[in-house]
Design a protein around this motif. Structure first.
Motif, PDB file in Angstrom:
ATOM      1  N   GLY A 332      13.399  46.370  -8.081  1.00  0.00           N
ATOM      2  CA  GLY A 332      13.883  46.162  -9.445  1.00  0.00           C
ATOM      3  C   GLY A 332      13.513  44.770  -9.901  1.00  0.00           C
ATOM      4  O   GLY A 332      12.789  44.043  -9.210  1.00  0.00           O
ATOM      5  N   LYS A 333      14.032  44.381 -11.057  1.00  0.00           N
ATOM      6  CA  LYS A 333      13.692  43.071 -11.606  1.00  0.00           C
ATOM      7  C   LYS A 333      14.747  42.051 -11.204  1.00  0.00           C
ATOM      8  O   LYS A 333      15.939  42.240 -11.468  1.00  0.00           O
ATOM      9  CB  LYS A 333      13.596  43.149 -13.131  1.00  0.00           C
ATOM     10  N   PRO A 334      14.337  40.944 -10.573  1.00  0.00           N
ATOM     11  CA  PRO A 334      15.306  39.909 -10.186  1.00  0.00           C
ATOM     12  C   PRO A 334      15.844  39.186 -11.410  1.00  0.00           C
ATOM     13  O   PRO A 334      15.167  39.050 -12.432  1.00  0.00           O
ATOM     14  CB  PRO A 334      14.490  38.972  -9.295  1.00  0.00           C
ATOM     15  N   GLU A 335      17.075  38.733 -11.287  1.00  0.00           N
ATOM     16  CA  GLU A 335      17.706  37.963 -12.360  1.00  0.00           C
ATOM     17  C   GLU A 335      17.846  36.516 -11.897  1.00  0.00           C
ATOM     18  O   GLU A 335      18.351  36.253 -10.810  1.00  0.00           O
ATOM     19  CB  GLU A 335      19.083  38.552 -12.683  1.00  0.00           C
ATOM     20  N   PHE A 336      17.402  35.598 -12.746  1.00  0.00           N
ATOM     21  CA  PHE A 336      17.455  34.177 -12.405  1.00  0.00           C
ATOM     22  C   PHE A 336      18.569  33.496 -13.179  1.00  0.00           C
ATOM     23  O   PHE A 336      18.809  33.796 -14.352  1.00  0.00           O
ATOM     24  CB  PHE A 336      16.111  33.510 -12.718  1.00  0.00           C
ATOM     25  N   ASN A 337      19.240  32.575 -12.517  1.00  0.00           N
ATOM     26  CA  ASN A 337      20.371  31.863 -13.134  1.00  0.00           C
ATOM     27  C   ASN A 337      19.959  31.235 -14.465  1.00  0.00           C
ATOM     28  O   ASN A 337      19.022  30.433 -14.524  1.00  0.00           O
ATOM     29  CB  ASN A 337      20.890  30.768 -12.201  1.00  0.00           C
ATOM     30  N   GLY A 338      20.656  31.608 -15.516  1.00  0.00           N
ATOM     31  CA  GLY A 338      20.448  30.989 -16.814  1.00  0.00           C
ATOM     32  C   GLY A 338      19.159  31.368 -17.513  1.00  0.00           C
ATOM     33  O   GLY A 338      18.847  30.804 -18.570  1.00  0.00           O
ATOM     34  N   LEU A 339      18.382  32.307 -16.959  1.00  0.00           N
ATOM     35  CA  LEU A 339      17.097  32.664 -17.542  1.00  0.00           C
ATOM     36  C   LEU A 339      17.210  33.949 -18.356  1.00  0.00           C
ATOM     37  O   LEU A 339      17.631  34.989 -17.843  1.00  0.00           O
ATOM     38  CB  LEU A 339      16.043  32.847 -16.445  1.00  0.00           C
ATOM     39  N   ALA A 340      16.839  33.866 -19.621  1.00  0.00           N
ATOM     40  CA  ALA A 340      16.862  35.055 -20.475  1.00  0.00           C
ATOM     41  C   ALA A 340      15.923  36.115 -19.921  1.00  0.00           C
ATOM     42  O   ALA A 340      14.872  35.803 -19.333  1.00  0.00           O
ATOM     43  CB  ALA A 340      16.466  34.687 -21.898  1.00  0.00           C
ATOM     44  N   ASP A 341      16.291  37.382 -20.102  1.00  0.00           N
ATOM     45  CA  ASP A 341      15.547  38.484 -19.523  1.00  0.00           C
ATOM     46  C   ASP A 341      14.083  38.481 -19.948  1.00  0.00           C
ATOM     47  O   ASP A 341      13.195  38.810 -19.170  1.00  0.00           O
ATOM     48  CB  ASP A 341      16.203  39.812 -19.926  1.00  0.00           C
ATOM     49  N   ASP A 342      13.820  38.092 -21.196  1.00  0.00           N
ATOM     50  CA  ASP A 342      12.449  38.148 -21.701  1.00  0.00           C
ATOM     51  C   ASP A 342      11.577  36.993 -21.198  1.00  0.00           C
ATOM     52  O   ASP A 342      10.390  36.930 -21.504  1.00  0.00           O
ATOM     53  CB  ASP A 342      12.443  38.170 -23.234  1.00  0.00           C
ATOM     54  N   LEU A 343      12.153  36.090 -20.413  1.00  0.00           N
ATOM     55  CA  LEU A 343      11.386  34.958 -19.885  1.00  0.00           C
ATOM     56  C   LEU A 343      10.969  35.148 -18.427  1.00  0.00           C
ATOM     57  O   LEU A 343      10.284  34.292 -17.858  1.00  0.00           O
ATOM     58  CB  LEU A 343      12.188  33.661 -20.012  1.00  0.00           C
ATOM     59  N   SER A 344      11.362  36.258 -17.815  1.00  0.00           N
ATOM     60  CA  SER A 344      11.044  36.443 -16.396  1.00  0.00           C
ATOM     61  C   SER A 344       9.555  36.704 -16.160  1.00  0.00           C
ATOM     62  O   SER A 344       9.097  36.658 -15.015  1.00  0.00           O
ATOM     63  CB  SER A 344      11.882  37.580 -15.803  1.00  0.00           C
ATOM     64  N   GLY A 345       8.804  36.955 -17.204  1.00  0.00           N
ATOM     65  CA  GLY A 345       7.369  37.118 -17.068  1.00  0.00           C
ATOM     66  C   GLY A 345       6.592  35.830 -17.254  1.00  0.00           C
ATOM     67  O   GLY A 345       5.355  35.837 -17.237  1.00  0.00           O
ATOM     68  N   GLU A 346       7.310  34.723 -17.434  1.00  0.00           N
ATOM     69  CA  GLU A 346       6.639  33.438 -17.555  1.00  0.00           C
ATOM     70  C   GLU A 346       6.339  32.870 -16.160  1.00  0.00           C
ATOM     71  O   GLU A 346       6.724  33.446 -15.147  1.00  0.00           O
ATOM     72  CB  GLU A 346       7.527  32.452 -18.334  1.00  0.00           C
ATOM     73  N   ARG A 347       5.650  31.763 -16.122  1.00  0.00           N
ATOM     74  CA  ARG A 347       5.432  31.083 -14.845  1.00  0.00           C
ATOM     75  C   ARG A 347       6.696  30.310 -14.508  1.00  0.00           C
ATOM     76  O   ARG A 347       7.173  29.491 -15.290  1.00  0.00           O
ATOM     77  CB  ARG A 347       4.251  30.117 -14.960  1.00  0.00           C
ATOM     78  N   LEU A 348       7.265  30.563 -13.335  1.00  0.00           N
ATOM     79  CA  LEU A 348       8.514  29.943 -12.912  1.00  0.00           C
ATOM     80  C   LEU A 348       8.221  28.927 -11.813  1.00  0.00           C
ATOM     81  O   LEU A 348       7.419  29.193 -10.906  1.00  0.00           O
ATOM     82  CB  LEU A 348       9.493  31.011 -12.408  1.00  0.00           C
TER      83      LEU A 348
END
Length: 519
Positions: A332-348
């Motif tokens: 599934g898709k991981p959830e990052f602390n404080g990160l909006a869902d639509d930003l998980s495809g950015e470079r982290l």
């Protein structure tokens, strides 16, 4: 079996394909030989657990240069730079910082930094633009300089003095050889911002933010932004390697896969072909190696056939790999602390401060790894859903710094380090561990074994000052030709270095054609 051709290219990585295609479009009969079962080198796709696909070791890149894109007709073969991404500097408490091309945003961003950042970026892009004649051409010789080299230096001098102006010229000369740590401390307050830029400057190199010359490595990296914005590699038919392969074959290049070169054949100081594992000989008027210069000259040719002083310089090329790769198959898709869902495809990016980055580097100098490494994270499945089953994802992580030679050896510690990195990721993404289906962890030694990059170094040798420009990879082989007549270099170990630019391949092809190296 013995066959004959005009030029043999060793290695079907992107630079090898670029060089091969330029030569073929000039009318030459070219064979490109690749040890692996797919083209692309470090950008070749990978698969784990059967259904989870990764675009390659390269995660994020700038578009290939417009000149290469046009010359090789890459758009006709489906090449499209990916969607532009920004860098998100992750914070374990969720105070993440978004870093774009022109602005920064996030919790508690100092007003002074918000104002200074776009000015800083524009100035350094202007510096990179001024240096472009040096990147786009073979590095000039410093003795008995031909007209083409003089022209390169004239363009460079004009760009720096007249293009930048007097004040900017003085600033470039001031910072060119110093470390990124001091420059960023003089410019910004926010540790997250400074840590992220410092991580960009050193990623792939055995250097820390305080290492002299890391301003230069950052300029070398952002030079690619002159071609367009950063994007994630997402695989598929739009990826650079696919387009390069199609372009090469269209130009008449024959690509042989699963064929490993065992020796470069040399007679009376001239290369005349290669011998493959198994004994097959392929003869050619010219041999061009996309492999690491240390492998090419130190092993495929061998010191016995080289001048002693030159062989010693080859052995002294500096380039220990310090980046490992963790690939995760996720349910599934991981959830990052404080990160909006639509930003998980950015470079982290996990590099919360320059001191954090420097500390991670310090461990690697002693053959150790830090419990808190720098992590460069991408989720290519957010850009290409075909990489994983429906609802599933893949995550690719560059881990720095991980030493090539680990104290105590890798046999007992490889799995332990992989789980430590996963645990660290869990600090930022609490649900990550529960989603993991499978993983793959590649140490620098694995990268060496699988891709032929000596000591697992991304760039086939450090991009340090003494191994850049007219000194890359070393004195005596800095303009793509080597002391072995009709043997040339075209890979990341050559000027202007690593990354998915294709410039070493193009510059090498130009050099070969200018010298009449296939006659």
């Amino acid at each position: 079996m013995t066959s004959r051709t005009d030029a043999i290219i060793i290695g079907a990585g992107h630079n090898g394909l670029v060089c091969a295609t330029y030569l073929a479009r000039a009318g030459l009969n070219v064979v490109c030989i690749e040890a692996r079962d797919s083209a692309g080198g470090m950008s070749a796709p990978r698969t784990i657990a059967d259904d989870y696909h990764f675009p390659g070791l390269a995660q994020a890149s700038y578009p290939v240069s417009s000149a290469i894109r046009t010359d090789l007709k890459l758009d006709r073969f489906g090449y499209t730079p990916g969607r532009a991404v920004q860098t998100i500097a992750l914070d374990s408490a969720g105070r993440n910082l978004s870093i774009g091309a022109e602005s920064i945003s996030g919790d508690s961003v100092p007003d002074a930094d918000a104002a200074a950042y776009p000015v800083f970026r524009r100035q350094y892009l202007e510096f990179a633009k001024a240096l472009r004649p040096l990147f786009d051409n073979k590095p000039p010789r410093l003795k008995d300089m031909p007209f083409a080299d003089k022209a390169t230096l004239l363009k460079l001098g004009w760009n720096i003095r007249m293009g930048l102006g007097k004040e900017a010229m003085y600033e470039l000369l001031r910072i060119a050889a110093i470390n990124i740590y001091d420059v960023l401390n003089d410019t910004f307050e926010d540790d997250r911002l400074k840590g992220a830029i410092a991580a960009d400057a050193i990623m792939g190199s055995a250097m820390g933010p305080r290492t002299p010359g890391t301003v230069l490595t950052w300029l070398q990296r952002i030079e690619g932004e002159l071609n367009g914005p950063l994007s994630l590699q997402s695989g598929g038919r739009t990826q650079l390697v696919h387009a390069l392969t199609q372009s090469a074959e269209d130009a008449g290049v024959r690509i042989r896969l699963a064929a490993r070169v065992e020796k470069i054949l040399v007679d009376n100081g001239k290369a005349f072909g290669v011998r493959l594992t198994g004994g097959e000989m392929l003869k050619a008027r010219t041999v061009v190696s996309n492999a690491d210069p240390r492998l090419t000259l130190g092993s495929l040719v061998g010191p016995r056939l080289l001048d002693t002083m030159f062989a010693n310089r080859v052995a002294q090329i500096r380039g220990p790999g310090v980046v490992a790769k963790l690939n995760l198959a996720l349910a599934g898709k991981p959830e990052f602390n404080g990160l909006a869902d639509d930003l998980s495809g950015e470079r982290l990016l996990i590099a919360p401060s320059m001191k954090y980055v420097e500390r991670a580097y310090n461990f690697s100098k002693y053959g150790e790894y830090s419990d808190q490494p720098v992590l460069d994270i991408a989720m290519p499945s957010m850009h290409n859903s075909g990489l994983a089953p429906d609802g599933h994802h893949v995550m690719s992580v560059n881990v720095a710094y991980v030493p090539y030679e680990l104290a105590g050896g890798w046999d007992e510690q490889k799995t332990a380090l992989a789980y430590k990195v996963i645990s660290q990721l869990g600090t930022y993404s609490p649900n990550l561990k529960s989603l993991i289906v499978d993983h793959e962890f590649l140490t620098p030694q694995d990268i060496e074994d699988q891709f032929g990059a000596v000591q697992g170094h991304w760039h086939h040798g450090e991009l340090s000052i003494h191994q850049s420009f007219m000194m890359r990879p070393l004195h005596g082989a800095a303009q793509y030709d080597t002391p072995v007549e009709r043997l040339f270099l075209c890979g990341a170990g050559c000027h202007p270095g690593g990354g998915l630019t294709g410039l070493p391949g193009r510059n090498a092809a130009r050099r070969i054609l200018a010298l009449g190296g296939v006659k």
